[in-house]
Design an enzyme around this catalytic site. Structure first.
Site, short mmCIF file in Angstrom:
data_model
loop_
_atom_site.label_atom_id
_atom_site.label_comp_id
_atom_site.label_asym_id
_atom_site.label_seq_id
_atom_site.Cartn_x
_atom_site.Cartn_y
_atom_site.Cartn_z
CG ASP A 171 5.59 3.67 1.86
OD1 ASP A 171 5.60 4.34 2.91
OD2 ASP A 171 4.57 3.51 1.14
CG PHE A 173 -1.87 1.22 1.16
CD1 PHE A 173 -3.02 1.19 0.37
CD2 PHE A 173 -1.59 2.37 1.87
CE1 PHE A 173 -3.86 2.29 0.29
CE2 PHE A 173 -2.43 3.49 1.79
CZ PHE A 173 -3.58 3.44 1.01
CE LYS A 181 -0.96 5.60 7.79
NZ LYS A 181 -0.54 5.00 6.52
C1 LIG Z 1 -0.86 5.25 5.11
C2 LIG Z 1 0.17 4.86 4.13
C3 LIG Z 1 0.37 5.60 2.94
C4 LIG Z 1 -0.55 6.73 2.54
O1 LIG Z 1 -0.50 7.81 3.43
P1 LIG Z 1 -1.63 8.95 3.33
O2 LIG Z 1 -1.15 9.98 4.33
O3 LIG Z 1 -2.92 8.33 3.70
O4 LIG Z 1 -1.61 9.47 1.95
C5 LIG Z 1 1.41 5.24 2.12
N1 LIG Z 1 2.21 4.21 2.42
C6 LIG Z 1 2.06 3.48 3.54
C7 LIG Z 1 3.00 2.37 3.84
C8 LIG Z 1 1.03 3.78 4.43
O5 LIG Z 1 0.84 3.04 5.53
#
Ligand SMILES: *Cc1c(COP(=O)(O)O)cnc(C)c1O
Length: 404
Positions: free
Chosen positions: A229, A144, A258
């Site tokens: 990421d 994701f 986050k």
């Molecule tokens: C939550 C998340 C995203 C997206 O972040 P948003 O602030 O919702 O755009 C991208 N990569 C990972 C691994 C995430 O957990």
């Protein structure tokens, strides 16, 4: 009294159904009023232990003194100024992140998806400016990376892309933790590999240590950039400031979001010496990104993690939680597996629905998230104590045993 408060909940639910786009489906019936520490309070007057922390966002819990002071004093000075000018919190947070990490250069965005957009552009821009464009990016299935057009293309789950095609081209997906599949997918057009170290959104699946080591080696040998990421795993979540530290590797590009500003929207792209100059002036930018308010909040979060020794708290509370969860697994026979690192844990249920378990925990005053049909995810504030952890464990045990 009780009647009146229930009315508020009904009012808000009705208005939400009328005015808000229905993207979240049916939400948990709680109108959040305020928070303190690891607790959130509803307009119903009830107190809930926040074991999801705004999905790994509320790093310091709620109403943290240092964070609230940093935000309010920065708001009084200046909330926003555009990037035509310099601002001290932006520069200082970039410096701090460089000092703490593999990175040489930082860029600030406003969310995880936006940070990943920046990372994708940086990788492509890097090869373009070198005179050897290599636009292809390999990511993992069940990953994701966000919900913008390029990040749904990066996300290895068809359900996020299906209604929105044509999606951004140049992405290919390979099974996670499978080195051969990854090697086979790479060709002369492959400029980057983008991975999470724990796949948080698809059920808390950690990468294997050996896999990550081998991917790093393969990337270096084949002149492919490694983008990690850490939008969910960064900022102390896994017990080290960055999760990559536990894999004995260094990425070329890394993203954060986050937990970085404790709830104020922010995203960050970190890059090493080689890739940090991959953008030429004018290649990228942001109106809000790196604004003084968000960066002052980010500095407060990072400084509080250091001064309160929160990394060691994460490590010890995590070990305690995992031990106790495994005991509950043995006692109840209802837990198949406990996965994850630090305070990002997935509890895979052996039987019973995760959504029902989540609602039963909610009734007992605990907030968690459910993923798919059978995984409970917890990502509480890094300040969670063992005393609070054990309260959650005993509530979970009661729910799994069907006790009132
Ligand atoms: C939550 C998340 C995203 C997206 O972040 P948003 O602030 O919702 O755009 C991208 N990569 C990972 C691994 C995430 O957990």
């Amino acid at each position: 009294m009780e009647e009146l408060k229930d009315e508020k909940l009904e009012q808000i639910i009705q208005a939400d159904e009328a005015f808000y786009m229905p993207v979240f489906g049916k939400r948990v019936p709680l109108v959040v009023d305020h928070g303190k520490g690891v607790y959130l309070y509803g307009t119903n007057g009830k107190k809930y232990m926040d074991m999801i922390g705004g999905i790994a966002v509320n790093t310091l819990g709620h109403d943290n003194g240092r964070l609230v002071r940093a935000i309010s004093s920065q708001a009084r000075k200046v909330i926003h100024c555009c990037n035509y000018y310099y601002n001290e919190p932006q520069t200082m947070l970039a410096k701090k992140l460089v000092e703490m990490s593999f990175a040489d250069k930082v860029f600030f965005a406003n969310s995880g998806a936006e940070a990943n957009e920046g990372a994708i552009k940086l990788a492509r821009g890097f090869w373009y400016h070198k005179g050897t464009p290599k636009p292809k990016i390999i990511t993992a299935t069940m990953s994701f990376h966000g919900r913008t057009m390029a990040t749904i293309a990066a996300t290895g789950q068809e359900k996020f892309r299906e209604p929105f095609g044509p999606v951004t081209p140049g992405f290919e997906y390979v099974p996670y933790n499978n080195l051969e599949a990854l090697k086979n997918a790479c060709d002369a057009q492959t400029g980057a590999i983008m991975l999470e170290l724990i796949q948080g959104e698809s059920g808390v699946h950690p990468a294997d240590f050996d896999y990550v080591q081998a991917v790093r080696k393969f990337c270096t040998e084949n002149k492919i950039l490694l983008i990690i990421d850490e939008v969910q795993t960064g900022v102390g979540r896994t017990g080290t400031f960055f999760a990559y530290e536990q894999y004995g590797i260094q990425p070329d590009i890394l993203t954060l979001a986050k937990g970085l500003a404790g709830g104020v929207p922010i995203g960050a792209v970190l890059a090493n010496k080689m890739t940090g100059t991959g953008f030429a002036p004018g290649d990228h930018g942001s109106t809000f990104g790196g604004n003084p308010l968000a960066c002052a909040a980010g500095l407060a979060v990072v400084n509080e993690i250091e001064s309160k020794g929160l990394l060691s708290n994460v490590q010890s509370v995590s070990a305690y939680l995992q031990k106790k969860l495994n005991n509950v697994a043995k006692k109840t026979g209802k837990i198949a597996e406990v996965r994850g690192k630090g305070l990002l844990l997935g509890i895979e249920l052996d039987s019973g629905s995760a959504a029902d378990t989540k609602m039963n925990l909610f009734e007992k005053g605990f907030l968690v998230s459910s993923i798919g049909s059978n995984v409970i995810r917890i990502a509480p504030p890094l300040i969670l104590s063992k005393f609070q952890a054990i309260k959650f464990i005993s509530a979970l045990q009661d729910v799994l045993e069907g006790k009132e």
